[in-house]
Every structure is written in C-alpha cells, then in structure tokens.
Design an enzyme around this catalytic site. Sequence first.
Site, PDB file in Angstrom:
ATOM      1  N   HIS A  79      15.158 -38.895  -9.334  1.00 39.91           N
ATOM      2  CA  HIS A  79      14.280 -39.400  -8.295  1.00 39.91           C
ATOM      3  C   HIS A  79      12.982 -39.130  -8.260  1.00 39.91           C
ATOM      4  CE1 HIS A  79      18.378 -40.739  -6.484  1.00 39.91           C
ATOM      5  NE2 HIS A  79      18.545 -39.795  -6.925  1.00 39.91           N
ATOM      6  N   GLU A 124       7.271 -15.434 -12.230  1.00 36.99           N
ATOM      7  CA  GLU A 124       6.557 -14.299 -11.760  1.00 36.99           C
ATOM      8  C   GLU A 124       5.926 -13.307 -12.965  1.00 36.99           C
ATOM      9  OE1 GLU A 124       8.550 -11.732  -9.083  1.00 36.99           O
ATOM     10  OE2 GLU A 124      10.663 -12.235  -9.798  1.00 36.99           O
ATOM     11  N   ASN A 138      -1.492   2.168   6.191  1.00 36.03           N
ATOM     12  CA  ASN A 138      -0.654   0.913   5.515  1.00 36.03           C
ATOM     13  C   ASN A 138      -0.540   0.031   6.941  1.00 36.03           C
ATOM     14  OD1 ASN A 138      -0.614   2.111   3.160  1.00 36.03           O
ATOM     15  ND2 ASN A 138       1.746   2.167   3.149  1.00 36.03           N
ATOM     16  N   GLY A 139      -0.546  -1.188   6.688  1.00 31.89           N
ATOM     17  CA  GLY A 139      -0.351  -2.163   7.907  1.00 31.89           C
ATOM     18  C   GLY A 139      -1.771  -2.912   8.338  1.00 31.89           C
ATOM     19  N   CYS A 193       0.840  -1.025  -0.147  1.00 32.72           N
ATOM     20  CA  CYS A 193      -0.101  -0.022  -0.020  1.00 32.72           C
ATOM     21  C   CYS A 193       0.783   1.350  -0.082  1.00 32.72           C
ATOM     22  CB  CYS A 193      -0.824   0.244   1.201  1.00 32.72           C
ATOM     23  SG  CYS A 193      -1.866  -1.160   1.280  1.00 32.72           S
ATOM     24  N   ARG A 205       4.722  -0.362  -6.201  1.00 28.53           N
ATOM     25  CA  ARG A 205       4.492  -1.245  -4.968  1.00 28.53           C
ATOM     26  C   ARG A 205       3.406  -2.176  -5.140  1.00 28.53           C
ATOM     27  NH1 ARG A 205       6.557   0.696  -0.072  1.00 28.53           N
ATOM     28  NH2 ARG A 205       5.000  -0.139   0.750  1.00 28.53           N
ATOM     29  N   LYS A 217       5.778  -5.121  -4.627  1.00 24.48           N
ATOM     30  CA  LYS A 217       6.963  -5.033  -4.881  1.00 24.48           C
ATOM     31  C   LYS A 217       7.521  -5.186  -3.328  1.00 24.48           C
ATOM     32  CE  LYS A 217      11.380  -3.871  -6.045  1.00 24.48           C
ATOM     33  NZ  LYS A 217      11.787  -5.063  -6.686  1.00 24.48           N
ATOM     34  N   TRP A 262      -3.582  -2.362  -1.369  1.00 28.73           N
ATOM     35  CA  TRP A 262      -3.467  -3.600  -1.582  1.00 28.73           C
ATOM     36  C   TRP A 262      -4.082  -4.587  -0.613  1.00 28.73           C
ATOM     37  CZ3 TRP A 262      -1.041  -8.197   0.057  1.00 28.73           C
ATOM     38  CH2 TRP A 262      -0.738  -9.312  -1.153  1.00 28.73           C
ATOM     39  N   LYS A 300      12.382 -15.797 -11.793  1.00 27.39           N
ATOM     40  CA  LYS A 300      12.082 -14.726 -12.612  1.00 27.39           C
ATOM     41  C   LYS A 300      11.124 -15.109 -13.779  1.00 27.39           C
ATOM     42  CE  LYS A 300      13.181 -12.302 -11.031  1.00 27.39           C
ATOM     43  NZ  LYS A 300      13.673 -12.270  -9.753  1.00 27.39           N
ATOM     44  N   GLU A 358      16.515 -19.099  -9.010  1.00 21.43           N
ATOM     45  CA  GLU A 358      16.136 -17.705  -9.113  1.00 21.43           C
ATOM     46  C   GLU A 358      15.634 -17.543 -10.836  1.00 21.43           C
ATOM     47  OE1 GLU A 358      15.504 -14.965  -7.475  1.00 21.43           O
ATOM     48  OE2 GLU A 358      16.074 -13.463  -8.823  1.00 21.43           O
TER      49      GLU A 358
HETATM   50  O1  M6R Z   1      12.144  -6.428  -0.488  1.00 18.12           O
HETATM   51  P1  M6R Z   1      12.783  -7.820   0.012  1.00 18.12           P
HETATM   52  O2  M6R Z   1      14.223  -8.197  -1.078  1.00 18.12           O
HETATM   53  O3  M6R Z   1      12.616  -8.249   1.135  1.00 18.12           O
HETATM   54  O4  M6R Z   1      11.731  -8.758  -0.834  1.00 18.12           O
HETATM   55  C1  M6R Z   1      11.750 -10.237  -0.812  1.00 18.12           C
HETATM   56  C2  M6R Z   1      10.979 -11.055  -1.833  1.00 18.12           C
HETATM   57  O5  M6R Z   1       9.661 -10.284  -1.922  1.00 18.12           O
HETATM   58  C3  M6R Z   1      11.491 -10.452  -3.135  1.00 18.12           C
HETATM   59  O6  M6R Z   1      12.544 -10.721  -3.484  1.00 18.12           O
HETATM   60  C4  M6R Z   1      10.548 -11.168  -4.476  1.00 18.12           C
HETATM   61  O7  M6R Z   1      10.483 -12.529  -4.217  1.00 18.12           O
HETATM   62  C5  M6R Z   1      11.055 -10.622  -5.697  1.00 18.12           C
HETATM   63  N1  M6R Z   1      10.430  -9.415  -5.897  1.00 18.12           N
HETATM   64  C6  M6R Z   1      10.861 -11.381  -6.890  1.00 18.12           C
HETATM   65  O8  M6R Z   1      11.453 -11.122  -7.909  1.00 18.12           O
END
Ligand code: M6R
Length: 612
Positions: A508, A492, A101-102, A2, A27, A607, A75, A489, A485
């Site tokens: 396995h 997502e 927010n929160g 948010c 965000r 984000k 959000w 990528k 990773e």
């Molecule tokens: O801000 P952070 O690095 O703590 O965020 C952790 C994850 O939410 C973040 O790395 C997320 O997996 C990525 N946006 C994926 O690309």
Amino acid sequence: MCGIVGYIGEENATGIIIEGLKKLEYRGYDSSGIALCTKENKLLVRKKKGRIANLEKMIKGEDLTANLGIGHTRWATHGAPSDVNAHPHTDMSGKIAVVHNGIIENFMELKKELTEKHGVEFKSETDTEVVANLIGVCYEEEKDLEAAVYKALKRVRGSYGLGVVCADEPDKLVAARKDSPLIIGLGKRGNFIASDIPAVLKYCRQIYLLENNEMAVIKENDVKIYDADHKEVQREVFNVTWDADAAEKEGYEHFMLKEIHEQPDGIRDTLVRRMDDDGEIVLDGINLTKEDIENFDKVYIVACGTAYHAGLIGKYAIEKLAKISVEVDVASEFRYRDPFIDDKTLFIAISQSGETLDTLAALREAKKKGARVLSVVNVVGSSVARESDDVFYTWAGPEIAVASTKAYTTQLVCMYMIGLYMGRKKGIVSDETYRKYIDELMAVPEKVSKILDQEEKIADIAKKLYTKNGVFYIGRGIDSAVSYEGSLKLKEISYINSFAIAAGELKHGTIALIEQGTLVIAIATQDKLFEKMLSNIKEVKARGAFVMAVAKEGNTAIEEESNEVIYIPQCMDEITPLLSIVPLQLFAYYVARNRGCDIDKPKNLAKSVTVE
Ligand code: M6R
C-alpha cells in the site's frame, strides 16, 4: 538521565562521588560536576562539559580534600550542554551549592523575582541555578540550611531530586525529592544520597527510599527524614540484595551483549518466582480478585519505546487468554486523547526503569479517572511501582545498556502470565491450554540459549550487512509487533535508518522504497501465516531486496526465497516473540559493533527518560 551522588563522612568525598557518578554514566549525560565543602568553610565547585573523564582531567593534581560533597551528571533540559550549565549550581553568595534532577516549572517567574527583588545575576540558563539562589535568599533570612531549603521548596513547582550543601554548615547535606527518585545510603563510614542505588552499592546495602515531598538532613552519623509539613517521619530500611557485580560487564565487551546473554536467567526467574509447586501462577503482591477481573470491561496498556512494544505483544496475549479488549498506547500520546477510562478499566503501565515521566503521567491520569493500575516494572521501589495499585516486578536484574533487551523479554513473560492469570480467574482458560502455555513458557530459557549458540553465525551475517543504509523489518500478526522492536534495536545503536511495517501493508505504499540491495528482515515464525509471508518475501525479492529471514526450525521452504535464514526452535505460535527477538538483538548489536558505535550509550539517548 541526570544522576546525583552525595557523601558526608570520614572519607574524602571527591573520589567517592566521582566513582558513584561513573556508576550512573549508563543513564546518559552531557556534563558532570562536583561541589565540596571543606572544614575551613570553603565551597569548591568544579564542572565540565562532556564525559566524567574530562572532569577528572580538570581536577587532577588539585588538593580537593573534603568530607562533604555533592556531584551530578547532567543531561541538558534548560540550556545547552556546557561547562557553565553543568551542575552543581551555586547561589550568588557562592556559599550554597545545589545538584538537581527534574524540571522546575515556575523557574521563569522565580528568576524574574530573584533578579528584580534580590539583584541576582544568573550565570547559566538552568532552572537549577534559580533553585540555588532561591535557597540562598531564604538562607539570608533563616540563617539555617535546613529551614532555608524547606522554605524555598514551598515556592517551587515541578519535579526535583535535590542535593544541597552550604559552606557555613559543613556537617550536613540536605536532600529533597518530588517526582524524581532519590535514595539515602547508610554507610559504615558516612552516609550518601543518590538518584540510583548502583551509585552507592560499593559502600552500603541499607538504604532509605525518600518519598515524594519529603526532605532529609543527612549527617555523618545521623539521618532525619521530614514530610511536607516538616514533621519527622520514620522510614524502614530497605536492604538491597542484588549484587554490585550484577551491574558490571563480567567479561562481555558491552553491557548490551551481557544483558542479551542474561535473558535465559531473567525469563526463568520471572516465571518460576511466580509459580507454586503445582505449576499454578501465584501473583504475589497483586490483589486482583476474580471479582475485580470480572468487573473489568477493557484493558489499557501504556508505555514507551521497547516497553510499548512489549505492550503490543501483551495485547495479543491478554485478548486471546482473558477474552477482554486491550488497547495499547504510547504514553506520551495517551493523556492528550481523553481516553475513555473508568473504574471498569485495568490500566497496565510497563516500564523497565519505573521512572519514565510520560508513563508516570499517563498512570496518574488513568488513576484520576478511576482505573485500577497494575504496573510491570523492573526497578524495585521506583516511582511507577510506588504509584500503582499492584506491581508485577520483572526479574531481569539491573539493565545498564541504554538499549533494552532483557527487560523486554521479561516484560513479555509478564504479559503472558497476566493473560493466563486473568483467563484462569475468569474460568475461560482450560486446564489443557493452561498446561500447554506453562510448559511452553518453561521451555523458553533453554530455547533462548540455543539461539544464543548461533551468535557467531549472526555476527557473520552482520559483518556482511553492516554497511546497509536503509533496513525494513516486516512480519505478520504477532511477528509485526516483534519487527517494531527489532527495528528500534537496530536504529538506536547503529544509527541505521530502519523501518518496521506489517508485511501486508507493504503493497500500500512502502514497497516503492524497495530497490536493488535493500535489506529486508522478514520475521516469519507464524505457522498459520507462513505461506502469506513467503509471498511478501517474494514481492520484495522481485524488486531486488536482500532478505534475511527469521523462521522456525523445520520451515525450510523459506531458504529458497531468502538470502539468509536464522532459525529459532519450534514452539507454539503465540510465544514466538520471546525467541524471535533474540537474533534481532544480536544482529543489531553486531551491526553496531562493526560500525564502531558507542553501543551501551548511543548518542542522543538516555537510559531513563525523566522529562516529557
Ligand atoms: O524505563 P522504561 O521501560 O519506561 O523506558 C521506556 C523507553 O524509554 C525504553 O524502553 C527505550 O525505548 C529503550 N531504552 C530502547 O531500547
């Protein structure tokens, strides 16, 4: 996730707030809204589900002139995304508006009390409307907004970044924070509040960082900050040095692509800013002495998502260089397994945003148990940074795209530097090994640029493969950590179901899923494991897989076994992740682009994940 923006000053608040909210779109959000206090003591609230553009459409042509206002991008947490659940929320009198927010943990109990004792009728399903009404009830008693917010917050449990306005007091904006970031911007023609600096950067570079349990009263020409006991506190001004343009796309089609291309600079900055003229690592602001390091008997690295994947590489680097056992855990699991932590533990939290609640909660747990907390964070002054004993800032610059790219590679640099630093302090990394690592690391930015030069080739491969439905990423040793990773990528941003697995594990069970045309992405950069990877590639090829491999230049034997090969420049095995991830980022980007996906803001993602 948010976002909050507020303004009080000479200008019309509406445009400033909407512009600020747009800067926070990255965000992630599902609705937006604005509340304005007019000089005639009227409160105007407009809110709409969906993009900010929907809100703009709704208010187009309306006269919304006011010098005070608050805005929000929501959000959903309590209640579905909808017009009515969107912020700002008002109290029953319609005089007080709140953006939040929160999460308010005791909102059910407060809601019951407000309904039964004060006859409040709630319109939305949100916890924020409870806060608005609680402030409203306190306002009836106190007849003063500042006193009412202070009183109400004494009753609230949970986390909040709050902006509050009252129609009867159009000369002030009240803000408060607990476990959710909030800053105050000091402008020339008025003052601001925001959950993130980019929202106000166009108007001010001087800010106050609000601390936990603090509230502030912001007027056009005056800001006062109060602690939990409502005693005024003095706060140093924080000068923002980074450029507003750094947060714009600079001609790239997407922030993600721009950020992929910024990696050579980010890696270089993260390295050289911590290196003295003799090439020795100087960890400014980190007070880990030789004695501290020798006292540690284990290291925990805890993080989420991409940052967790950086931690997996950190394990390899720190165990090898500092000869200490390292456990890596996802933050959301860490707290629930009663980890064995004491004052001999070094706890490393990795977080781009520094606001990920799971990581923050794990950090607090580790601290409670006596661990020394070192964080690797990109956002200066963020919660993780502030709650750590020592902070190792990455120098990635603002990362806007939801998919993390440059934060990951700069986090990796930090992992190598921490490993080298600890090993050096312990006297177990020889001069020769140290020099070799430093030379290799210093050469990385140039090598990443060379990989980026292959962008067109990678885009062509993506064009051939973007319709694939299931993709497997495989690798051995440190390559298996990179495969996680690479897979994240792709899934997502392209929404393709992809899965990463250590190549040796395939037989396995998972190999049962390989059939004619299945795309397998094989990361085969480790010289010592190269032959074994070739065998794994043969296994999947024999079952009909289409193989795209990533290998070091010169290891051409892989061409016979694979359909496509992307080469990375030669380098020592230990640091290949800094290079091998780059073609995987580009591949994911171009696959998603071909599929017409919303690359910078993938569906269901935010984000910064500030809820558990
Ligand atoms: O801000 P952070 O690095 O703590 O965020 C952790 C994850 O939410 C973040 O790395 C997320 O997996 C990525 N946006 C994926 O690309």
